[in-house]
Enzyme design. Structure first.
Site, PDB file in Angstrom:
ATOM      1  N   PRO A  43       0.829  -1.214   0.000  1.00  0.00           N
ATOM      2  CA  PRO A  43       0.000   0.000   0.000  1.00  0.00           C
ATOM      3  C   PRO A  43       0.861   1.261   0.000  1.00  0.00           C
ATOM      4  O   PRO A  43       1.822   1.334   0.743  1.00  0.00           O
ATOM      5  CB  PRO A  43      -0.786  -0.127   1.305  1.00  0.00           C
ATOM      6  CG  PRO A  43      -0.710  -1.560   1.691  1.00  0.00           C
ATOM      7  CD  PRO A  43       0.595  -2.062   1.159  1.00  0.00           C
ATOM      8  N   GLU A  44       0.491   2.209  -0.852  1.00  0.00           N
ATOM      9  CA  GLU A  44       1.217   3.483  -0.882  1.00  0.00           C
ATOM     10  C   GLU A  44       0.342   4.571  -0.274  1.00  0.00           C
ATOM     11  O   GLU A  44      -0.759   4.295   0.198  1.00  0.00           O
ATOM     12  CB  GLU A  44       1.643   3.775  -2.329  1.00  0.00           C
ATOM     13  CG  GLU A  44       2.483   2.616  -2.855  1.00  0.00           C
ATOM     14  CD  GLU A  44       3.234   2.883  -4.147  1.00  0.00           C
ATOM     15  OE1 GLU A  44       3.554   4.041  -4.436  1.00  0.00           O
ATOM     16  OE2 GLU A  44       3.521   1.902  -4.860  1.00  0.00           O
ATOM     17  N   LYS A  65       2.645   6.588   5.090  1.00  0.00           N
ATOM     18  CA  LYS A  65       2.033   5.259   5.100  1.00  0.00           C
ATOM     19  C   LYS A  65       1.579   4.836   6.498  1.00  0.00           C
ATOM     20  O   LYS A  65       1.240   3.683   6.717  1.00  0.00           O
ATOM     21  CB  LYS A  65       3.012   4.246   4.530  1.00  0.00           C
ATOM     22  CG  LYS A  65       3.454   4.570   3.103  1.00  0.00           C
ATOM     23  CD  LYS A  65       4.352   3.481   2.590  1.00  0.00           C
ATOM     24  CE  LYS A  65       5.096   3.926   1.346  1.00  0.00           C
ATOM     25  NZ  LYS A  65       6.132   2.944   0.984  1.00  0.00           N
ATOM     26  N   ARG A 113      14.008  -3.482  -3.595  1.00  0.00           N
ATOM     27  CA  ARG A 113      12.618  -3.404  -4.029  1.00  0.00           C
ATOM     28  C   ARG A 113      12.576  -3.301  -5.554  1.00  0.00           C
ATOM     29  O   ARG A 113      13.507  -2.822  -6.185  1.00  0.00           O
ATOM     30  CB  ARG A 113      11.934  -2.176  -3.406  1.00  0.00           C
ATOM     31  CG  ARG A 113      11.977  -2.135  -1.883  1.00  0.00           C
ATOM     32  CD  ARG A 113      10.838  -2.879  -1.238  1.00  0.00           C
ATOM     33  NE  ARG A 113       9.566  -2.370  -1.726  1.00  0.00           N
ATOM     34  CZ  ARG A 113       8.962  -1.289  -1.246  1.00  0.00           C
ATOM     35  NH1 ARG A 113       9.496  -0.615  -0.261  1.00  0.00           N
ATOM     36  NH2 ARG A 113       7.817  -0.882  -1.753  1.00  0.00           N
TER      37      ARG A 113
END
Ligand SMILES: [Zn+2]
Length: 263
Positions: free
Chosen positions: A2-3, A51, A248
């Site tokens: 989730p961003e 976040k 990532r």
């Protein structure tokens, strides 16, 4: 993962279900707070910071949660069956609604004046009321040797970006994720793009950076590795960026996003 936009919407959904209502149940399924009980307290508000989610409760307490890789908040009418118990980390419920925190990466209960332990290090929040573009640029520029791809993901520089917004922002800026920050003349353009993209998507359940709402057309490069670039037709690259074990996914077009400045 989730961003910022997803977390922003989670805060709003939690607010609609919990704000101004008295908790009839709280169930912390994390060892540190297993005996905590917020029953009888009114929820004041939930805000997102990058976040992170901060749910403020009457009596000067804050519930801090973070979705990390695969967390979510599932909200349903009170009394409905909850998701399987082993994935729930926290339940907050009132007479009308129940909110189940599923696979949350962090759950903390602290006095409100200790919120800074979790969010004090964050750079300007892309979706915050106090968004400060100049400050984000200043923080990005502090380490000129760092690649812009890594710098954008560092929440101490600006808060809210994950791998999707990183990839899409840098494609639109025509800058390789591997280019060092110090070799980018106009960091402001990149920061403005990131802000504009996330702000445009904060109310939308499906994320679109191309302006094309049709299924499968929503992104320029993210989710399109190995396929032709929508701008130049060359094959889109995929790699990993960052120090192990925190590397990532990075997706980019080597042609449209040169590593060296072109002019
Ligand atoms: Zn291209």
């Amino acid at each position: 993962m989730p961003e910022g936009d997803v977390v922003y919407r989670a805060a709003r959904r939690l607010g609609l279900a919990l704000d101004g209502r008295v908790l009839t149940r709280s169930d912390f399924r994390v060892p540190r707070h297993a005996t905590a009980d917020l029953t009888g307290r009114t929820v004041l508000e939930t805000v997102s910071r990058g976040k992170h989610l901060l749910t403020r409760v009457e009596g000067g307490l804050t519930v801090h949660t973070h979705l990390r890789m695969e967390g979510s908040w599932q909200i349903s009418p009170a009394g409905r069956r909850l998701p399987p118990g082993d994935v729930i980390r926290l339940v907050l419920a009132n007479a009308e609604w129940q909110a189940a925190g599923v696979r949350l990466g962090m759950v903390d209960l602290v006095p409100v004046n200790e919120e800074t332990r979790f969010v004090g290090h964050l750079g300007p929040d892309l979706l915050g009321a106090d968004w400060d573009e100049a400050e984000a640029v200043r923080r990005l520029a502090r380490k000129p040797e760092t690649s812009i791809g890594e710098a954008l993901l560092d929440q101490r520089n600006l808060a809210g970006i994950g791998t999707i917004y990183r990839a899409e922002t840098l494609f639109l800026a025509k800058v390789s994720p591997w280019r060092p920050v110090g070799m980018i003349e106009d960091l402001g353009t990149i920061v403005t793009l990131a802000h504009r993209l996330m702000d445009a998507n904060k109310e939308r359940p499906s994320r679109v950076t191309t302006g094309d709402l049709r299924p499968g057309r929503g992104t320029w490069v993210y989710g399109r590795a190995g396929r032709p670039c929508l701008r130049c037709g060359r094959r889109i690259s995929r790699g990993e960026m960052g120090a192990q074990p925190q590397e990532r996914l990075i997706i980019w077009c080597g042609h449209c996003q040169p590593e060296e400045p072109t002019d």
